[in-house]
Design an enzyme around this catalytic site. Structure first.
Site, PDB file in Angstrom:
ATOM      1  N   ARG A 193       0.815  -1.232   0.000  1.00 16.05           N
ATOM      2  CA  ARG A 193       0.000   0.000   0.000  1.00 16.05           C
ATOM      3  C   ARG A 193       0.844   1.276   0.000  1.00 16.05           C
ATOM      4  O   ARG A 193       0.472   2.280   0.613  1.00 16.05           O
ATOM      5  CB  ARG A 193      -0.962   0.043   1.203  1.00 16.05           C
ATOM      6  CG  ARG A 193      -1.953  -1.086   1.245  1.00 16.05           C
ATOM      7  CD  ARG A 193      -2.985  -1.034   0.127  1.00 16.05           C
ATOM      8  NE  ARG A 193      -3.826  -2.209   0.183  1.00 16.05           N
ATOM      9  CZ  ARG A 193      -3.531  -3.364  -0.462  1.00 16.05           C
ATOM     10  NH1 ARG A 193      -2.453  -3.477  -1.209  1.00 16.05           N
ATOM     11  NH2 ARG A 193      -4.341  -4.391  -0.353  1.00 16.05           N
ATOM     12  N   SER A 243     -10.270   0.328   4.397  1.00 18.91           N
ATOM     13  CA  SER A 243      -9.459  -0.041   5.562  1.00 18.91           C
ATOM     14  C   SER A 243      -8.694   1.173   6.072  1.00 18.91           C
ATOM     15  O   SER A 243      -8.014   1.846   5.309  1.00 18.91           O
ATOM     16  CB  SER A 243      -8.454  -1.132   5.186  1.00 18.91           C
ATOM     17  OG  SER A 243      -9.160  -2.303   4.863  1.00 18.91           O
ATOM     18  N   GLU A 315      -3.507   3.453   6.700  1.00 15.36           N
ATOM     19  CA  GLU A 315      -3.551   3.342   5.234  1.00 15.36           C
ATOM     20  C   GLU A 315      -4.195   4.612   4.672  1.00 15.36           C
ATOM     21  O   GLU A 315      -3.845   5.083   3.603  1.00 15.36           O
ATOM     22  CB  GLU A 315      -4.363   2.098   4.844  1.00 15.36           C
ATOM     23  CG  GLU A 315      -4.411   1.849   3.356  1.00 15.36           C
ATOM     24  CD  GLU A 315      -4.983   0.474   3.010  1.00 15.36           C
ATOM     25  OE1 GLU A 315      -4.770  -0.491   3.771  1.00 15.36           O
ATOM     26  OE2 GLU A 315      -5.657   0.382   1.971  1.00 15.36           O
TER      27      GLU A 315
HETATM   28  C1  LIG Z   1     -15.384   1.218   0.547  1.00 17.33           C
HETATM   29  C2  LIG Z   1     -13.916   1.284   0.239  1.00 17.33           C
HETATM   30  C3  LIG Z   1     -13.213   0.124  -0.020  1.00 17.33           C
HETATM   31  C4  LIG Z   1     -11.846   0.159  -0.325  1.00 17.33           C
HETATM   32  N1  LIG Z   1     -11.193  -1.011  -0.579  1.00 17.33           N
HETATM   33  C5  LIG Z   1      -9.880  -0.980  -0.908  1.00 17.33           C
HETATM   34  C6  LIG Z   1      -9.175  -2.199  -1.211  1.00 17.33           C
HETATM   35  O1  LIG Z   1      -9.724  -3.286  -1.201  1.00 17.33           O
HETATM   36  N2  LIG Z   1      -7.864  -2.117  -1.521  1.00 17.33           N
HETATM   37  C7  LIG Z   1      -7.202  -0.927  -1.550  1.00 17.33           C
HETATM   38  O2  LIG Z   1      -6.002  -0.920  -1.864  1.00 17.33           O
HETATM   39  N3  LIG Z   1      -7.841   0.235  -1.260  1.00 17.33           N
HETATM   40  C8  LIG Z   1      -9.153   0.240  -0.943  1.00 17.33           C
HETATM   41  N4  LIG Z   1      -9.794   1.416  -0.651  1.00 17.33           N
HETATM   42  C9  LIG Z   1      -9.035   2.681  -0.593  1.00 17.33           C
HETATM   43  C10 LIG Z   1      -8.986   3.465  -1.911  1.00 17.33           C
HETATM   44  O3  LIG Z   1     -10.085   3.170  -2.738  1.00 17.33           O
HETATM   45  C11 LIG Z   1      -7.687   3.208  -2.688  1.00 17.33           C
HETATM   46  O4  LIG Z   1      -6.558   3.620  -1.934  1.00 17.33           O
HETATM   47  C12 LIG Z   1      -7.668   3.936  -4.035  1.00 17.33           C
HETATM   48  O5  LIG Z   1      -6.559   3.472  -4.767  1.00 17.33           O
HETATM   49  C13 LIG Z   1      -7.601   5.465  -3.904  1.00 17.33           C
HETATM   50  O6  LIG Z   1      -7.860   6.035  -5.178  1.00 17.33           O
HETATM   51  P1  LIG Z   1      -8.429   7.513  -5.325  1.00 17.33           P
HETATM   52  O7  LIG Z   1      -8.468   7.855  -6.771  1.00 17.33           O
HETATM   53  O8  LIG Z   1      -9.713   7.647  -4.598  1.00 17.33           O
HETATM   54  O9  LIG Z   1      -7.286   8.344  -4.631  1.00 17.33           O
HETATM   55  P2  LIG Z   1      -7.416   9.398  -3.433  1.00 17.33           P
HETATM   56  O10 LIG Z   1      -8.038   8.741  -2.271  1.00 17.33           O
HETATM   57  O11 LIG Z   1      -8.025  10.651  -3.931  1.00 17.33           O
HETATM   58  O12 LIG Z   1      -5.866   9.671  -3.142  1.00 17.33           O
HETATM   59  C14 LIG Z   1      -5.060   8.645  -2.584  1.00 17.33           C
HETATM   60  C15 LIG Z   1      -3.597   9.006  -2.861  1.00 17.33           C
HETATM   61  O13 LIG Z   1      -3.346   8.935  -4.265  1.00 17.33           O
HETATM   62  C16 LIG Z   1      -2.885  10.199  -4.765  1.00 17.33           C
HETATM   63  N5  LIG Z   1      -3.481  10.362  -6.104  1.00 17.33           N
HETATM   64  C17 LIG Z   1      -4.727  10.000  -6.502  1.00 17.33           C
HETATM   65  N6  LIG Z   1      -4.885  10.208  -7.821  1.00 17.33           N
HETATM   66  C18 LIG Z   1      -3.715  10.724  -8.270  1.00 17.33           C
HETATM   67  C19 LIG Z   1      -3.229  11.140  -9.554  1.00 17.33           C
HETATM   68  N7  LIG Z   1      -3.982  11.058 -10.671  1.00 17.33           N
HETATM   69  N8  LIG Z   1      -1.978  11.613  -9.638  1.00 17.33           N
HETATM   70  C20 LIG Z   1      -1.177  11.689  -8.538  1.00 17.33           C
HETATM   71  N9  LIG Z   1      -1.561  11.317  -7.307  1.00 17.33           N
HETATM   72  C21 LIG Z   1      -2.819  10.816  -7.178  1.00 17.33           C
HETATM   73  C22 LIG Z   1      -3.312  11.225  -3.737  1.00 17.33           C
HETATM   74  O14 LIG Z   1      -2.409  12.312  -3.718  1.00 17.33           O
HETATM   75  C23 LIG Z   1      -3.223  10.431  -2.448  1.00 17.33           C
HETATM   76  O15 LIG Z   1      -1.886  10.405  -2.016  1.00 17.33           O
HETATM   77  C24 LIG Z   1     -11.164   1.410  -0.359  1.00 17.33           C
HETATM   78  C25 LIG Z   1     -11.883   2.590  -0.106  1.00 17.33           C
HETATM   79  C26 LIG Z   1     -13.238   2.538   0.181  1.00 17.33           C
HETATM   80  C27 LIG Z   1     -14.003   3.825   0.411  1.00 17.33           C
END
Ligand SMILES: Cc1cc2nc3c(=O)[nH]c(=O)nc-3n(C[C@H](O)[C@H](O)[C@H](O)COP(=O)(O)OP(=O)(O)OC[C@H]3O[C@@H](n4cnc5c(N)ncnc54)[C@H](O)[C@@H]3O)c2cc1C
Length: 319
Positions: A193, A243, A315
């Site tokens: 992660r 998580s 996380e």
């Molecule tokens: C119900 C639920 C279930 C989940 N299950 C999982 C799971 O099973 N496994 C898992 O790994 N995660 C899980 N997550 C967490 C989350 O979905 C992941 O970490 C996901 O990869 C985050 O993507 P995001 O686009 O929402 O990024 P954000 O939450 O907006 O940002 C997360 C990080 O990524 C960076 N970032 C995002 N997009 C970019 C970009 N285009 N360029 C540069 N930096 C960027 C941000 O700066 C930040 O550091 C879950 C979340 C929820 C709400």
């Protein structure tokens, strides 16, 4: 213009008409995070084009305010006080999903590479994978974020993680003098992660994933099965960030087992609660504040260390 002061917002206000996407001033972060929590960002920019990114880069050079890059906000806890800088929401930039054949020596005929924009939602990518029959991305099932977020976070499930499927990543810096870069092969350094190679002041523009051709029905069945299992075991009716803690692997316990051993399943502060259905989720029952979620996180970390000798690590990311 002074960094940290709000004078810099004027620089952007004067250039609103040059921006194709949206420039939102004093925008509540609660509207842009899955948690539905967070005070105002002085400026929330939603760029749509490379030219928009150029303008943001110019403004950052001129004014130097703090910067946070947001994807779809599914792994974010934003502070109740908000953010006195620019939040760049990278949700409407590169939305392409394009298959390319792989011609590197030694690959099987069924091997493919899929080029995806950093703003593509994982759910959209998986829908496409199941109609086209692209196998190998099922490990992202149920991750609600974007490609950019998955690349940054090394998102994954028990089926695998981003690190195992990525071929390369294109990244664009937003700070002055930082060139765009491509990362491939051994550059793609990851831990659980966590990535060890991407600077945090730029945008994941695109990523290419290694997949293989399979029967669309088989890919769809694998995705549907995992989705059904997650629905049965995760509290998806309430806002959360998934998580909260990474699994403390060296302890031999999952994070949810640590929370359970501390008797914190169901424990509530304000409207934030360690979910009854999955204790490594802190859910927002309605009007939780970031301070409530933080208090639960701090409580679990403090007690895990003292009572079980386990160091819990978040996380979730904080703005
Ligand atoms: C119900 C639920 C279930 C989940 N299950 C999982 C799971 O099973 N496994 C898992 O790994 N995660 C899980 N997550 C967490 C989350 O979905 C992941 O970490 C996901 O990869 C985050 O993507 P995001 O686009 O929402 O990024 P954000 O939450 O907006 O940002 C997360 C990080 O990524 C960076 N970032 C995002 N997009 C970019 C970009 N285009 N360029 C540069 N930096 C960027 C941000 O700066 C930040 O550091 C879950 C979340 C929820 C709400």
């Amino acid at each position: 213009m002074k960094p940290g002061s709000f004078e810099w917002t004027q620089w952007f206000q004067e250039r609103q008409s040059q921006f194709t996407g949206q420039l939102l001033f004093d925008e509540p972060l609660a509207k842009h995070t899955y948690y539905r929590i967070g005070g105002p960002a002085a400026l929330l920019a939603i760029p749509k084009t490379r030219e928009d990114l150029e303008l943001l880069r110019e403004g950052l050079a001129a004014a130097g305010p703090p910067l946070f890059v947001l994807g779809l906000g599914s792994n974010i806890l934003a502070s109740d006080e908000g953010f006195a800088g620019i939040v760049v929401r990278a949700s409407r930039l590169n939305l392409e999903i394009e298959p390319e054949s792989r011609n590197d020596a030694g690959t099987e005929d069924s091997a493919l590479v899929i080029r995806t924009g950093g703003s593509v939602a994982i759910s959209t990518l998986l829908r496409r994978a199941s109609t086209e029959g692209w196998a190998g991305l099922e490990f992202l099932t149920g991750v609600p974020g974007s490609v950019g977020g998955a690349v940054v976070m090394n998102a994954g499930t028990h089926l695998g993680e981003a690190a195992g499927a990525l071929a390369d990543v294109d990244w664009i810096g937003l700070r002055p003098g930082v060139p765009a870069r491509s990362f491939a092969g051994a550059d793609l350094k990851y831990q659980y992660r966590k990535n060890l190679y991407l600077p945090n002041d730029g945008i994941v523009w695109s990523a290419r994933w290694k997949v293989r051709r399979d029967e669309p029905a088989r890919v769809k069945a694998a995705i549907d099965e995992t989705l059904a299992r997650r629905k049965a075991t995760q509290p998806l009716d309430f806002p959360s960030c998934g998580s909260v803690f990474k699994n403390p692997k060296e302890s031999g316990l999952s994070a949810w087992q640590v929370i359970d051993r501390l008797g914190l399943r169901g424990h509530r502060i304000g409207d934030a609660q360690f979910a009854e259905k999955h204790s490594n989720f802190i859910v927002n029952l309605g009007s939780a504040r970031a301070a409530d979620v933080r208090a639960l996180i701090d409580l679990a970390k403090r007690r895990a260390s003292k009572e079980l000798g386990v160091q819990l690590e978040e996380e979730v990311m904080f703005i």
